[in-house]
Design a protein around this motif. Structure first.
Motif, short mmCIF file in Angstrom:
data_model
loop_
_atom_site.label_atom_id
_atom_site.label_comp_id
_atom_site.label_asym_id
_atom_site.label_seq_id
_atom_site.Cartn_x
_atom_site.Cartn_y
_atom_site.Cartn_z
N VAL A 255 31.93 -34.85 -8.33
CA VAL A 255 32.97 -34.06 -9.00
C VAL A 255 32.35 -33.19 -10.09
CG1 VAL A 255 34.92 -35.57 -8.46
CG2 VAL A 255 33.47 -36.10 -10.43
N PRO A 256 31.52 -32.19 -9.73
CA PRO A 256 30.79 -31.43 -10.74
C PRO A 256 31.57 -30.28 -11.39
CG PRO A 256 30.20 -30.69 -8.56
CD PRO A 256 31.15 -31.84 -8.37
N ASN A 257 32.66 -29.85 -10.77
CA ASN A 257 33.34 -28.64 -11.25
C ASN A 257 33.90 -28.82 -12.66
OD1 ASN A 257 32.77 -27.46 -8.81
ND2 ASN A 257 34.79 -27.82 -7.93
N GLY A 258 33.60 -27.82 -13.51
CA GLY A 258 34.07 -27.86 -14.89
C GLY A 258 33.09 -28.47 -15.86
N TYR A 259 31.95 -28.93 -15.34
CA TYR A 259 30.95 -29.60 -16.17
C TYR A 259 29.57 -28.98 -15.95
CZ TYR A 259 34.52 -33.29 -15.88
OH TYR A 259 35.68 -34.00 -15.91
N ASN A 260 28.81 -28.86 -17.06
CA ASN A 260 27.43 -28.43 -16.97
C ASN A 260 26.53 -29.48 -17.60
OD1 ASN A 260 28.05 -26.04 -15.75
ND2 ASN A 260 27.81 -24.78 -17.57
N VAL A 261 25.31 -29.57 -17.10
CA VAL A 261 24.32 -30.47 -17.70
C VAL A 261 22.99 -29.75 -17.78
CG1 VAL A 261 25.37 -32.65 -16.93
CG2 VAL A 261 23.75 -31.45 -15.44
N SER A 262 22.12 -30.31 -18.60
CA SER A 262 20.72 -29.87 -18.67
C SER A 262 19.89 -31.09 -19.01
CB SER A 262 20.54 -28.78 -19.72
OG SER A 262 20.92 -29.26 -21.00
N ARG A 263 18.61 -31.01 -18.68
CA ARG A 263 17.70 -32.14 -18.98
C ARG A 263 16.39 -31.54 -19.46
NH1 ARG A 263 16.62 -37.24 -16.25
NH2 ARG A 263 15.61 -38.54 -17.84
N SER A 264 16.35 -31.25 -20.75
CA SER A 264 15.15 -30.63 -21.32
C SER A 264 14.12 -31.69 -21.72
CB SER A 264 15.50 -29.76 -22.52
OG SER A 264 16.21 -30.53 -23.48
N THR A 265 14.56 -32.91 -21.96
CA THR A 265 13.64 -34.00 -22.29
C THR A 265 13.98 -35.22 -21.43
OG1 THR A 265 15.03 -35.01 -24.01
CG2 THR A 265 13.55 -33.22 -24.70
N THR A 266 13.08 -36.17 -21.36
CA THR A 266 13.35 -37.41 -20.62
C THR A 266 14.48 -38.18 -21.28
OG1 THR A 266 11.05 -37.57 -19.91
CG2 THR A 266 12.35 -39.59 -19.85
N GLU A 267 14.58 -38.09 -22.61
CA GLU A 267 15.50 -38.94 -23.35
C GLU A 267 16.95 -38.49 -23.32
OE1 GLU A 267 11.45 -39.41 -24.51
OE2 GLU A 267 12.70 -37.62 -24.69
#
Lengths: 112, 114
Positions: free
Chosen positions: A60-72
């Protein structure tokens, strides 16, 4: 040990507002994920990541954004909140070898 | 496709009886893992047990065992000698081997009766 830390625990938004749910883990886990839990629907996967710089869509990804710039860290962004996004959100992490998925305490979001 | 099905929305069981919670799964991967989690009314997610697709023996953790039947694609949780504290929501989950994507079923709410 802190484990998986989610903030905030509670948030009320108005329709159209934006916000970011923060998630941090201190276990050096490669895998991180976000779920939403709604009554009768179980936990549904929103987005997941298998390492820094790598993200992928869940169920259910619609409407949400993510990023992963670090492991933590693995923040979840709602760019324009809608009442349908009212839910309890869980962040979780694990290593990529078989084993336990560690959960945060959950964040209850209400969109008016 | 990756899918988890829990067909029992709710169950009522007498204290001290054994309980079986059903879980079936669907995947085209040869490598995968299966989990069970417990969620009490307080809301936290508690890990119970894990089974890898190549594990030859069924996983056990104390009163919990996972009845893994690969050919039938089922991974039922068995709780022996149930206790009042076992009353909770139980979720079955599957990790896909190729990219570690983990999805959950809709859950079974277990009520243990005194």
């Amino acid at each position: 040990n802190a484990g998986v830390t989610q903030t905030p625990k509670f948030q009320v938004l108005k329709t159209g507002q934006s916000m970011t749910l923060q998630c941090a883990q201190d276990m050096n886990h490669e895998y991180m994920s976000w779920y939403r839990q709604d009554p009768g629907m179980g936990l549904r996967l929103i987005h997941y990541s298998v390492g820094a710089g790598i993200t992928d869509q869940g169920e259910v990804p619609n409407g949400y954004n993510v990023s992963r710039s670090t492991t933590e860290d693995f923040p979840l962004r709602l760019l324009s909140a809608a009442p349908s996004q009212t839910s309890v959100y869980f962040c979780a992490s694990s290593n990529r070898v078989a084993g336990e998925l560690f959960f945060g305490e959950g964040s209850r979001l209400t969109v008016l | 496709a990756q899918k988890i099905t829990q067909t029992q929305p709710g169950m009522f069981v007498q204290e001290k009886e054994a309980v079986t919670l059903d879980c079936t799964y669907d995947t085209s991967d040869q490598s995968y893992g299966l989990f069970w989690y417990k969620q009490p009314s307080s809301g936290e997610m508690i890990f119970l047990i894990y089974q890898g697709s190549y594990d030859e023996q069924n996983a056990t953790e104390g009163r919990y065992s996972l009845n893994f039947q690969k050919a039938r694609k089922s991974a039922n949780l068995v709780i022996s000698a149930s206790q009042l504290g076992d009353s909770a929501m139980y979720f079955c989950a599957m990790r896909r081997g190729r990219d570690d994507k983990i999805i959950f079923g809709k859950g079974t709410r277990l009520h243990i009766l005194p």
